[in-house]
Design a protein around this motif. Structure first.
Motif, short mmCIF file in Angstrom:
data_model
loop_
_atom_site.label_atom_id
_atom_site.label_comp_id
_atom_site.label_asym_id
_atom_site.label_seq_id
_atom_site.Cartn_x
_atom_site.Cartn_y
_atom_site.Cartn_z
N LEU B 58 4.28 -5.18 9.63
CA LEU B 58 3.73 -4.33 8.58
C LEU B 58 2.26 -4.01 8.84
O LEU B 58 1.57 -4.77 9.50
CB LEU B 58 3.86 -5.02 7.22
CG LEU B 58 5.05 -4.50 6.42
CD1 LEU B 58 6.32 -5.05 7.00
CD2 LEU B 58 4.90 -4.85 4.97
N PRO B 59 1.79 -2.87 8.31
CA PRO B 59 0.35 -2.62 8.41
C PRO B 59 -0.40 -3.73 7.67
O PRO B 59 0.14 -4.31 6.73
CB PRO B 59 0.17 -1.27 7.70
CG PRO B 59 1.40 -1.06 6.89
CD PRO B 59 2.49 -1.81 7.59
N GLY B 60 -1.62 -4.01 8.08
CA GLY B 60 -2.41 -5.05 7.43
C GLY B 60 -2.65 -4.72 5.97
O GLY B 60 -3.05 -3.62 5.63
N VAL B 61 -2.36 -5.67 5.09
CA VAL B 61 -2.59 -5.46 3.65
C VAL B 61 -3.31 -6.68 3.08
O VAL B 61 -3.21 -7.78 3.61
CB VAL B 61 -1.28 -5.23 2.87
CG1 VAL B 61 -0.65 -3.92 3.24
CG2 VAL B 61 -0.30 -6.37 3.09
N LEU B 103 -4.65 -16.43 1.50
CA LEU B 103 -3.65 -17.11 0.66
C LEU B 103 -3.30 -16.31 -0.59
O LEU B 103 -2.24 -16.49 -1.17
CB LEU B 103 -4.15 -18.50 0.26
CG LEU B 103 -4.12 -19.54 1.39
CD1 LEU B 103 -4.53 -20.91 0.86
CD2 LEU B 103 -2.75 -19.62 2.05
N LEU B 104 -4.18 -15.39 -1.00
CA LEU B 104 -3.84 -14.54 -2.13
C LEU B 104 -2.55 -13.78 -1.83
O LEU B 104 -1.60 -13.79 -2.61
CB LEU B 104 -4.98 -13.55 -2.42
CG LEU B 104 -4.68 -12.59 -3.57
CD1 LEU B 104 -4.84 -13.27 -4.91
CD2 LEU B 104 -5.56 -11.36 -3.51
N LEU B 105 -2.51 -13.15 -0.67
CA LEU B 105 -1.32 -12.42 -0.25
C LEU B 105 -0.13 -13.37 -0.09
O LEU B 105 0.98 -13.06 -0.50
CB LEU B 105 -1.60 -11.70 1.08
CG LEU B 105 -0.45 -10.94 1.72
CD1 LEU B 105 -0.02 -9.78 0.84
CD2 LEU B 105 -0.85 -10.42 3.09
N PHE B 106 -0.42 -14.54 0.47
CA PHE B 106 0.65 -15.52 0.66
C PHE B 106 1.33 -15.88 -0.66
O PHE B 106 2.55 -15.84 -0.76
CB PHE B 106 0.09 -16.80 1.32
CG PHE B 106 1.05 -17.94 1.30
CD1 PHE B 106 1.99 -18.08 2.30
CD2 PHE B 106 1.05 -18.86 0.26
CE1 PHE B 106 2.92 -19.12 2.28
CE2 PHE B 106 1.97 -19.90 0.21
CZ PHE B 106 2.90 -20.03 1.23
#
Lengths: 74, 699
Positions: B58-61, B103-106
């Motif tokens: 995926l593109p970096g988010v 870790l927010l994305l995680f």
């Protein structure tokens, strides 16, 4: 109290409030949160954009956006 | 066995691409999501001897809340159970240095109920940067499996494969309690959907993800309806609460000595973003880019060109004479040569750009240039395509792909062909030497060189002005904000650089190449075929006409070529539309040359030579064609190439979209015939009007 756009190079401030209607969620998610310390590392030669450090993230934002962030100078 | 589906998700600049490259190597494919220009990158890897996996990168988010249309489309695909991209397991690639933000994305992805593996990249840097992680404690707190890797050094990749293989045994329950955001509201949602994943229910309130039937029920329930502003406040609060949750965990499991990490960054930034030296360095970087695609690419380009010319000659000599041989030798092979000729430039440009991106320098360019480019609807990064465009628009348009904002990317692609590419130079040289006297301004500046320089200035200015116009016309999909990360400086990973270069070349050949080839075969057909009464009997007609002139064989061949071009279909069209070009000061010969040079501008001079029946001589002697043109008279005795017509031609070539390779690349890169046509009509329209005004004022 002032807003982030008026801070000079290498000045620091604590974020007090963010205008949640005019600030993209992305900026919050990158760590621009009330209570965090923000430091202006560099201002681009034509006075815009600015280069800041906040919450261990290094970001570049334009001044019109920085204006939406209220800070308390440290 | 069906291959396992893995999605790679992570923040930008955490080395996700390196992990993808380490897993897949050359087994990767870059395409588009159906119907849109958003890149879809997939690859295959062998996790073990008998388990194959298909991996989507995926593109970096920074979060599951998309901040652009591109992110929305890519995230949508992996969240939608009915989509072919829906993964069996998600690998979150994070960087040890800024773990908090990673870790927010995680936690968001984890809360969606996917089995998640956390790959902590750049683990080899931990000691140097004063970082320590208590992996078992962190695994427990986040309810996940953690693998320490270094994609740069190819460490931990095998272990990552092993951990991914056991995905079905990992817990899939959420780690973060949504009720800590707003107890009342999230309890209500939970009661409404007792069987659904609560985070999916919440995301269907905020985004456009098609989670199973959630949207319909909630939108019909007035109780849970919130205004946009309220939703946004809740999202902010969610982010704050998640960070609190993460901070509490990291306090127990993670420590970093920040002074070690920021020191190098500051030292580089002090020079590279300096208000004077920053621009000087950037200027030299641009010079390097321009020089490389202009000079360095020249040799391999000549090789490709020569090879296809030889191959074409060999084919027509070897294969039996006939229509098919003609098609292959004169239509397809030169067309293929025309496609492959641009490969060296594309490879070189993307080699340099990948390095600039990999090192983190490109973000500094954006920082330096944003204020200058913003009024023209362009990004700071647009400078690279615009400057590359002065060598050639083909690689330049492709390089706009690195611009994140879709509107700025589109505008950059549309205006880049205005810059003075090298194919315009032969046209300019001929016309300038015809109409501009060899005098000096102020006694020392050669006037001809000055005009040539002005043509470059006009090219740049028109690109900027066009950008300004387009930016007020084109509507953005959504409001986009300028928030960019300034990544840590890193040494480029050559494997990534070469894979990127390879991928760009392949996508050019397979995408734009097809279109360019098709268009050039059509143009070849129109230029080399004509009605049988004239074109078909050209040889007899010419031989008969010059029967008493005692011409040499070469002279006769030149006469024949001129006659054939004049009577080919394209010649007939050119003559037919001569009235359209007459107000610009062009006669039918110029009209034909302009029309035929739609294939490529540099063809203009050669085709004029053919029309003046000196095809073979002009190739060796430029002065001859200039001489011939200077003596060309109209019926009233005035020179055809007078000052007014000359300026009109210069302006026409400065603006007109006279390059079918650019058309092919624009189609490929915008994925839209609409924008390709708009570009063509806009540029050629501007060209026509500018040439018209110039001729009418000057004649």
């Amino acid at each position: 109290m002032t807003t982030l756009n008026v801070l000079k190079k290498s000045q620091k401030g604590t974020i007090i409030e963010i205008n949640s209607d005019n600030v993209p969620l992305k900026l919050i998610e990158m760590g621009c949160l009330p209570g965090n310390v923000v430091e202006v590392l560099q201002i681009a030669p034509l006075a815009d954009p600015i280069y800041i450090k906040v919450n261990d993230s290094f970001l570049s934002i334009r001044k019109d956006l920085a204006k939406q962030i209220q800070v308390e100078l440290i | 066995m069906k291959p396992l589906k893995i999605a790679l998700i992570g923040n930008p600049n955490v080395g996700k691409t390196s992990v993808f490259n380490a897993l897949t190597g050359l087994n990767q494919h870059v395409g588009n999501y159906p119907g849109v220009t958003v890149e879809r990158k997939t690859g295959t890897a062998h996790l073990s001897k008998d388990v194959k996996a298909s991996i989507i990168d995926l593109p970096g988010v920074y979060s599951v809340n998309p901040s652009s249309k591109d992110e929305e489309i890519a995230l949508n695909a992996i969240f939608d159970k009915t989509n072919k991209d829906y993964p069996d397991v998600v690998v979150i690639v994070a960087e040890v240095e800024n773990l908090k933000r990673n870790l927010l994305l995680f936690t968001q992805v984890k809360d969606l109920g996917f089995p998640v593996v956390l790959a902590l990249n750049m683990a080899d840097q931990m000691q140097k940067k004063g970082i320590s992680v208590d992996v078992p404690a962190l695994e427990k707190a986040l309810q996940t499996k953690i693998v320490l890797i270094s994609a740069r050094k190819n460490q931990g990749i095998e272990e990552l494969k092993q951990v991914v293989l056991n995905y079905s045994s990992y817990p899939t329950r959420p780690v973060f309690d949504l009720k800590s955001i707003d107890k009342e509201y999230f309890s209500l949602l939970e009661n409404l959907y007792p069987k659904q994943n609560p985070y999916k229910v919440w995301l269907s309130q905020t985004n456009v993800y098609p989670f199973e039937n959630i949207g319909n029920v909630v939108s019909s329930n007035a109780f849970v309806q919130k205004s946009d502003s309220e939703i946004k406040k809740l999202q902010h609060r969610e982010t704050i609460k998640r960070y609190q949750f993460i901070n509490d965990i990291l306090k127990e499991t993670y420590s970093i000595d920040t002074s070690k990490a920021t020191d190098i960054r500051m030292r580089f930034d002090r020079i590279l973003t300096h208000k004077f030296w920053g621009y000087i360095i950037f200027f030299f970087v641009l010079l390097l880019i321009y020089g490389s695609i202009f000079e360095l690419a020249a040799f391999p380009m000549d090789l490709v060109d020569g090879f296809f010319a030889d191959l074409s000659a060999w084919t027509s000599a070897t294969l039996p004479e006939g229509k098919l041989t003609e098609l292959i030798a004169d239509g397809i092979l030169p067309g293929l040569g025309g496609v492959l000729m641009f490969v060296p430039q594309i490879a070189i440009l993307f080699f340099i750009i990948s390095i600039l991106e990999e090192t983190g320098y490109m973000s500094r360019v954006v920082f330096l240039m944003d204020r200058i480019m913003k009024p023209f609807g362009l990004s700071g990064k647009s400078v690279v395509p615009l400057v590359s465009g002065t060598a050639c628009a083909i690689p330049a348009i492709m390089s706009a792909r690195n611009i994140e904002n879709p509107k700025e990317r589109l505008i950059t692609m549309l205006v880049t062909p205005f810059t003075t590419c090298s194919a315009r130079i032969p046209v300019y040289i001929i016309i300038i030497s015809l109409i501009i006297p060899k005098t000096y301004i102020l006694g020392f500046i050669p006037l001809q060189a000055f005009v040539m320089t002005m043509m470059y200035v006009i090219g740049f200015l028109s690109a900027l002005i066009a950008g300004m116009i387009l930016s007020s016309i084109i509507k953005a999909d959504r409001k986009s904000f300028f928030v960019i990360e300034m990544p840590t400086y890193k040494a480029p990973i050559l494997k990534n650089v070469f894979l990127n270069m390879y991928e760009k070349v392949v996508s050019y050949i397979m995408g734009a190449g097809k279109i360019i080839l098709a268009l050039s075969v059509i143009l070849w057909f129109l230029g080399s075929h004509g009605p049988s009464s004239t074109f078909g009997n050209a040889e007899e007609i010419i031989t008969e006409k010059h029967i008493t002139d005692h011409l040499t064989e070469d002279e006769l061949a030149d006469e024949l070529a001129g006659y054939q071009l004049e009577n080919s279909y394209i010649g007939i069209i050119g003559k037919g539309i001569e009235p359209v070009f007459r107000p610009l000061g062009y006669d039918w010969k110029i009209s034909i040359a302009v029309l035929t040079s739609f294939a490529a501008r540099e063809v203009f001079v050669g085709n004029l030579a053919t029309l003046y029946n000196l095809g073979s001589e002009a190739e060796e002697d430029e002065a001859k064609i200039i001489d011939r043109m200077a003596n060309e008279k109209r019926e009233d005795g005035t020179a055809v190439y007078g000052f007014a017509t000359g300026i009109s031609l210069l302006l026409f070539y400065a603006f007109a979209m006279q390059c079918l390779s650019t058309v092919g690349v624009t189609k490929k890169e915008t994925n839209s015939w609409k924008w390709t046509l708009i570009q063509m009509v806009f540029m050629t329209g501007v060209a026509y009007i500018a040439a018209l005004i110039a001729y009418q004022l000057l004649k």
